[in-house]
Design a protein around this motif. Structure first.
Motif, PDB file in Angstrom:
ATOM      1  N   LYS A   5      65.082 -11.564 -38.245  1.00  0.00           N
ATOM      2  CA  LYS A   5      64.914 -12.147 -36.822  1.00  0.00           C
ATOM      3  C   LYS A   5      63.668 -11.869 -36.165  1.00  0.00           C
ATOM      4  N   ALA A   6      63.023 -12.679 -35.455  1.00  0.00           N
ATOM      5  CA  ALA A   6      61.546 -12.593 -34.766  1.00  0.00           C
ATOM      6  C   ALA A   6      61.846 -12.732 -33.169  1.00  0.00           C
TER       7      ALA A   6
ATOM      8  N   ASP B 184      58.032 -23.485 -43.454  1.00  0.00           N
ATOM      9  CA  ASP B 184      58.337 -24.858 -43.151  1.00  0.00           C
ATOM     10  C   ASP B 184      58.991 -24.923 -41.648  1.00  0.00           C
ATOM     11  N   GLY B 185      59.400 -23.968 -40.917  1.00  0.00           N
ATOM     12  CA  GLY B 185      59.800 -23.793 -39.560  1.00  0.00           C
ATOM     13  C   GLY B 185      58.708 -23.814 -38.492  1.00  0.00           C
TER      14      GLY B 185
ATOM     15  N   GLY C  62      61.657 -10.512 -25.943  1.00  0.00           N
ATOM     16  CA  GLY C  62      63.145 -10.516 -25.837  1.00  0.00           C
ATOM     17  C   GLY C  62      63.479 -11.940 -26.245  1.00  0.00           C
ATOM     18  N   ASP C  63      62.786 -12.958 -26.179  1.00  0.00           N
ATOM     19  CA  ASP C  63      63.202 -14.286 -26.802  1.00  0.00           C
ATOM     20  C   ASP C  63      63.192 -14.567 -28.409  1.00  0.00           C
ATOM     21  N   VAL C  64      64.041 -15.033 -28.774  1.00  0.00           N
ATOM     22  CA  VAL C  64      63.999 -15.339 -30.284  1.00  0.00           C
ATOM     23  C   VAL C  64      63.217 -16.390 -30.755  1.00  0.00           C
TER      24      VAL C  64
ATOM     25  N   PRO D 218      65.369 -21.520 -32.029  1.00  0.00           N
ATOM     26  CA  PRO D 218      66.064 -21.969 -30.856  1.00  0.00           C
ATOM     27  C   PRO D 218      65.292 -22.205 -29.705  1.00  0.00           C
ATOM     28  N   ASN D 219      64.207 -21.658 -29.716  1.00  0.00           N
ATOM     29  CA  ASN D 219      63.087 -21.911 -28.455  1.00  0.00           C
ATOM     30  C   ASN D 219      61.966 -22.660 -28.780  1.00  0.00           C
ATOM     31  N   ALA D 220      62.006 -23.663 -29.726  1.00  0.00           N
ATOM     32  CA  ALA D 220      60.882 -24.551 -30.091  1.00  0.00           C
ATOM     33  C   ALA D 220      60.960 -25.435 -28.830  1.00  0.00           C
TER      34      ALA D 220
END
Length: 161
Positions: free
Chosen positions: A77-78, A132-133, A82-84, A38-40
């Motif tokens: 979940k990494a 791959d992500g 605090g940011d995913v 989500p934060n890429a």
């Protein structure tokens, strides 16, 4: 004179009275796979080690006569500060054919042995998906499904007391 021990199957010693249990992996497959970043691209540039939370669950049900579907659900979940960074969820399943397995052995097989057989394949899928992500592969540690089952049984017994 030496004692003779006969371990062969003969009608006299009763081994042939009951058929032996048989187990077959009929198929295995990805039932559900989800990856979120989500934060890429910011999450891909983080310099600190992420905090990774991994959860594992097992679900089993009868799919047909003498056939059981066992699902191994792995979610991770990494987070960094605090940011995913990423989330991955996998439901990896297998169909197992069971014949002549005693009723009392069905649950332990489906909750311990079947997931143990599925885990290496699910582990590779999770590692490849995370890689791959854009992240280093997430290499999950081996899981002792027997210990998890025993803890669940003890927890259930305590809850029923």
């Amino acid at each position: 004179m030496a004692d003779e021990i006969d371990l062969g199957e003969t009608p006299e010693n009763g081994f042939m009275d009951e058929p032996l249990p048989q187990v077959a992996i009929l198929t295995q497959y990805v039932k559900d796979l989800s990856f979120e970043n989500p934060n890429a691209p910011n999450s891909l540039q983080a310099q600190t080690q992420p905090k990774i939370d991994v959860n594992v669950g097992v679900n089993a049900k009868r799919a047909a006569e003498n056939v059981y579907e066992v699902e191994l659900k792995i979610s991770a979940k990494a987070e960094v500060d605090g940011d995913v960074s990423f989330m991955v969820e996998l439901v990896y399943a297998g169909l197992f054919g069971l014949q002549n397995v005693p009723e009392e052995a069905l649950e332990p097989f489906c909750i311990i042995e079947a997931p143990r057989l599925l885990f290496p394949f699910a582990r590779r899928i999770v590692a490849d998906t995370v890689r791959d992500g854009g992240f280093p592969p997430l290499m999950l540690d081996p899981i002792d499904f027997g210990a998890l089952y025993m803890a669940q049984q003890q927890g259930g017994q305590v809850g029923n007391a």
